[in-house]
Design a protein around this motif. Structure first.
Motif, PDB file in Angstrom:
ATOM      1  N   ARG A 110       1.163  -1.255   0.209  1.00  0.00           N
ATOM      2  CA  ARG A 110      -0.006  -0.311  -0.028  1.00  0.00           C
ATOM      3  C   ARG A 110       1.087   1.583  -0.005  1.00  0.00           C
ATOM      4  O   ARG A 110       0.660   1.863   1.283  1.00  0.00           O
ATOM      5  CB  ARG A 110      -1.001   0.090   1.405  1.00  0.00           C
ATOM      6  CG  ARG A 110      -1.568  -1.199   0.567  1.00  0.00           C
ATOM      7  CD  ARG A 110      -2.683  -0.786   2.664  1.00  0.00           C
ATOM      8  NE  ARG A 110      -3.704   0.235   2.529  1.00  0.00           N
ATOM      9  CZ  ARG A 110      -5.042   1.117   2.400  1.00  0.00           C
ATOM     10  NH1 ARG A 110      -4.810   1.088   3.809  1.00  0.00           N
ATOM     11  NH2 ARG A 110      -5.093   2.247   2.582  1.00  0.00           N
ATOM     12  N   ARG A 111       1.822   1.441  -1.489  1.00  0.00           N
ATOM     13  CA  ARG A 111       2.449   2.594  -1.386  1.00  0.00           C
ATOM     14  C   ARG A 111       2.463   2.720  -2.693  1.00  0.00           C
ATOM     15  O   ARG A 111       1.971   2.279  -3.459  1.00  0.00           O
ATOM     16  CB  ARG A 111       4.216   2.085  -1.156  1.00  0.00           C
ATOM     17  CG  ARG A 111       4.209   1.681   0.812  1.00  0.00           C
ATOM     18  CD  ARG A 111       5.661   1.071   0.477  1.00  0.00           C
ATOM     19  NE  ARG A 111       6.293   1.412   1.600  1.00  0.00           N
ATOM     20  CZ  ARG A 111       6.480  -0.014   2.376  1.00  0.00           C
ATOM     21  NH1 ARG A 111       5.615  -0.940   1.784  1.00  0.00           N
ATOM     22  NH2 ARG A 111       6.727   0.407   3.795  1.00  0.00           N
ATOM     23  N   SER A 112       2.621   4.356  -2.792  1.00  0.00           N
ATOM     24  CA  SER A 112       2.291   4.986  -4.114  1.00  0.00           C
ATOM     25  C   SER A 112       4.248   5.372  -4.695  1.00  0.00           C
ATOM     26  O   SER A 112       5.135   5.690  -3.964  1.00  0.00           O
ATOM     27  CB  SER A 112       1.332   5.676  -4.333  1.00  0.00           C
ATOM     28  OG  SER A 112      -0.140   5.533  -4.339  1.00  0.00           O
ATOM     29  N   HIS A 154       0.475   4.455   2.432  1.00  0.00           N
ATOM     30  CA  HIS A 154      -0.733   5.016   2.149  1.00  0.00           C
ATOM     31  C   HIS A 154      -0.930   4.182   3.576  1.00  0.00           C
ATOM     32  O   HIS A 154      -1.760   4.903   4.614  1.00  0.00           O
ATOM     33  CB  HIS A 154      -1.449   4.460   1.321  1.00  0.00           C
ATOM     34  CG  HIS A 154      -0.923   4.398   0.211  1.00  0.00           C
ATOM     35  ND1 HIS A 154      -2.511   3.968  -0.980  1.00  0.00           N
ATOM     36  CD2 HIS A 154      -0.304   4.276  -0.738  1.00  0.00           C
ATOM     37  CE1 HIS A 154      -2.040   4.579  -1.916  1.00  0.00           C
ATOM     38  NE2 HIS A 154      -0.681   5.070  -1.620  1.00  0.00           N
ATOM     39  N   SER A 447      -3.891   7.297  -6.464  1.00  0.00           N
ATOM     40  CA  SER A 447      -2.754   5.852  -6.257  1.00  0.00           C
ATOM     41  C   SER A 447      -3.659   5.118  -7.511  1.00  0.00           C
ATOM     42  O   SER A 447      -5.023   5.279  -7.499  1.00  0.00           O
ATOM     43  CB  SER A 447      -3.331   5.697  -4.936  1.00  0.00           C
ATOM     44  OG  SER A 447      -4.722   6.296  -4.541  1.00  0.00           O
ATOM     45  N   VAL A 452      -6.107   7.723  -2.823  1.00  0.00           N
ATOM     46  CA  VAL A 452      -5.558   8.907  -2.156  1.00  0.00           C
ATOM     47  C   VAL A 452      -5.407   9.548  -4.358  1.00  0.00           C
ATOM     48  O   VAL A 452      -4.955   8.944  -5.286  1.00  0.00           O
ATOM     49  CB  VAL A 452      -4.403   8.621  -1.923  1.00  0.00           C
ATOM     50  CG1 VAL A 452      -3.685   9.735  -1.166  1.00  0.00           C
ATOM     51  CG2 VAL A 452      -4.361   7.297  -0.974  1.00  0.00           C
ATOM     52  N   THR A 472      -7.801  12.316   1.006  1.00  0.00           N
ATOM     53  CA  THR A 472      -8.214  11.220   1.433  1.00  0.00           C
ATOM     54  C   THR A 472      -9.907  10.725   1.693  1.00  0.00           C
ATOM     55  O   THR A 472     -10.569  12.719   2.431  1.00  0.00           O
ATOM     56  CB  THR A 472      -8.136   9.516   2.680  1.00  0.00           C
ATOM     57  OG1 THR A 472      -7.295  10.675   3.340  1.00  0.00           O
ATOM     58  CG2 THR A 472      -6.788   9.668   1.774  1.00  0.00           C
TER      59      THR A 472
END
Length: 480
Positions: A110-112, A154, A447, A452, A472
């Motif tokens: 859960r990263r961008s 995130h 995202s 996001v 968000t």
């Protein structure tokens, strides 16, 4: 810093397809609908923010994680700010000035991963505010612009690391996500060169790989054209690259047909859009919302003109062959629902406040989707985004100071800039207001999971005046 591991990236299909499927209906069902009415004063007034018709309700000032009020947002939305101008990054260099266009790529956990442009306009060789890198890793050793890469977590709602990923270019305004999401195509909004003190010619697009863990001396994509680039968008089916130009009333829309979509350095053909049967048609004023025009493409014989030697600029080559003339084309984004492209003109339209166009490759038609009737509705759109739910989101860049438009949520700020959405009724609504300063909002991008919204505040060059925001909230409640 080690190179990023491509195996850690999400495969594109699942997240992107899921986001696209939510849209259901396309905004093109509303073509021809009446737009909202501008207030007589031209100041920012209440716009259609009704719940249930695409808007998210009234806005209010909301503090970030530090208690600073940077944005006004609808109820239920929150944000964090990070990577501010002047802060030291993970590579030990300061965050450059002029946060602009940006793309987002999914990372496991859960990263961008964000690749962000910096539209630096300082003199050749200036260090302060520039994207700093060793001379051997820069396109032009005197270049001041480039890109930074950021990894945002995130779950924790915080930045993990940020660093310069490309340097030595100048005036990196916008760009777009490359074919098969291989990276970010960053673009120079200038055609300056040795005559202006630089060691190399400028006015090009460059590919910044998602794998770049340090500055890479990417080559100029000369076959894509030398002109005042703004943004690009790639057709995921064909790999054709569509490009906007920001050069006054002689701006064009271009397409680049690559010999190999996976290798833009392998060359290809550059063409300019023209309205069929109406050579050199001006699209600036007198256009009709909802009217579809047949288009064709005219070839650009010399995509990399020797401007220093007096060669004909790309735009004039296309216009001479009948190309259509727009005013300052800015953002462009591919829309999966229509299999077409939305793009916008900053000062186009009868009110000179902005237009949003749609081009369909399937029908080879161009349609005016939206035109601002006045500054209270939409004032000088720049970057453009088609959201995972099929909405259109526009970043305002009212930097002229000509109208001194204020906003009740931003007392003391003149020339207020906002994020403006377009709802299913074809109306513009406010989603966010920059209440911190008068800098433009830029680089809006979601995202991969659609949760996001990242957006930049450009800043004025002083420490802390520019930053990236991660927003968000209850997206499903409205059109975005």
């Amino acid at each position: 810093m080690p190179t990023l591991d491509r195996r850690s990236f999400l495969t594109q299909g699942a997240a992107t397809a899921a986001g696209a499927a939510v849209a259901g209906t396309t905004l093109f069902q509303t073509l021809g609908s009446a737009t909202a009415t501008a207030s007589p004063s031209g100041r920012h007034a209440a716009s259609p923010n009704r719940l249930g018709d695409g808007g998210y309700g009234p806005l209010a000032r909301v503090p970030d994680q530090n208690g600073d009020e940077i944005l006004a947002l609808p109820d239920g939305f929150q944000y964090v700010t990070f990577s501010k101008i002047g802060e030291l990054m993970s590579d030990g260099t300061p965050v450059p000035v002029a946060h602009d266009g940006m793309g987002a790529f999914g990372v496991r956990g859960r990263r961008s991963l964000l690749i962000r442009n910096h539209e630096v306009r300082t003199a050749p060789g200036t260090v302060a505010g520039s994207a700093q890198a060793p001379a051997a890793a820069k396109y032009d050793e005197l270049g001041v612009g480039g890109t930074t890469t950021l990894v945002f977590n995130h779950r924790r709602g915080e930045l993990e690391r940020h660093f310069v990923s490309f340097a030595g270019s100048i005036v990196n305004c916008a760009g777009g996500i490359a074919y098969q999401r291989a990276g970010w195509i960053t673009c120079e909004e200038t055609v300056a060169g040795p005559a202006q003190g630089w060691t190399r010619k400028h006015g090009y697009a460059f590919l910044v790989s998602v794998d770049a863990g340090r500055p890479e001396a990417s080559p100029a994509l000369t076959a894509m054209g030398r002109f005042a680039h703004e943004a690009v968008a790639v057709d995921p089916r064909t790999g054709i690259v569509y490009q906007t130009e920001d050069d006054g009333n002689d701006s064009g829309l271009y397409r680049f047909l690559p010999n190999d979509p996976r290798d833009l350095t392998a060359g290809g053909a550059l063409e300019m859009l023209a309205v069929a049967g109406q050579p050199q048609r001006s699209m600036l004023t007198g256009q009709q919302v909802g009217l579809s025009l047949p288009v064709q493409w005219v070839p650009i014989a010399d995509p990399d003109p020797d401007l220093e030697g007096g060669a004909t600029p790309v735009a004039l080559q296309g216009i001479a062959r009948g190309g259509a003339l727009f005013n300052r084309l800015e953002g462009i984004w591919y829309d999966r629902a229509t299999r077409g492209f939305y793009f916008n003109s900053t000062s186009g339209g009868n009110a000179a406040m902005g237009q949003v166009w749609h081009y369909s490759p399937r029908s080879e038609t161009l349609t005016l989707f939206f035109e601002s009737p006045g500054g209270s509705v939409l004032d000088s759109p720049d970057n453009l985004l088609v959201t995972p739910r099929g909405g259109v989101l526009l970043c305002e860049d009212d930097a002229s100071g000509a109208d001194n438009d204020t906003h009740p949520l931003a007392p003391g700020v003149e020339d207020v800039n906002r994020l403006i959405g377009i709802n299913p009724a074809g109306e513009a609504f406010e989603f966010a207001v920059n209440v911190f300063n008068d800098a433009e909002l830029a680089g809006a991008t979601f995202s991969d999971d659609g949760e996001v919204l990242f957006v930049n505040i450009f800043g004025d060059g002083t420490p802390g005046s520019g930053m990236t925001c991660a927003i968000t909230g209850p997206w499903g409640r409205g059109a975005l």
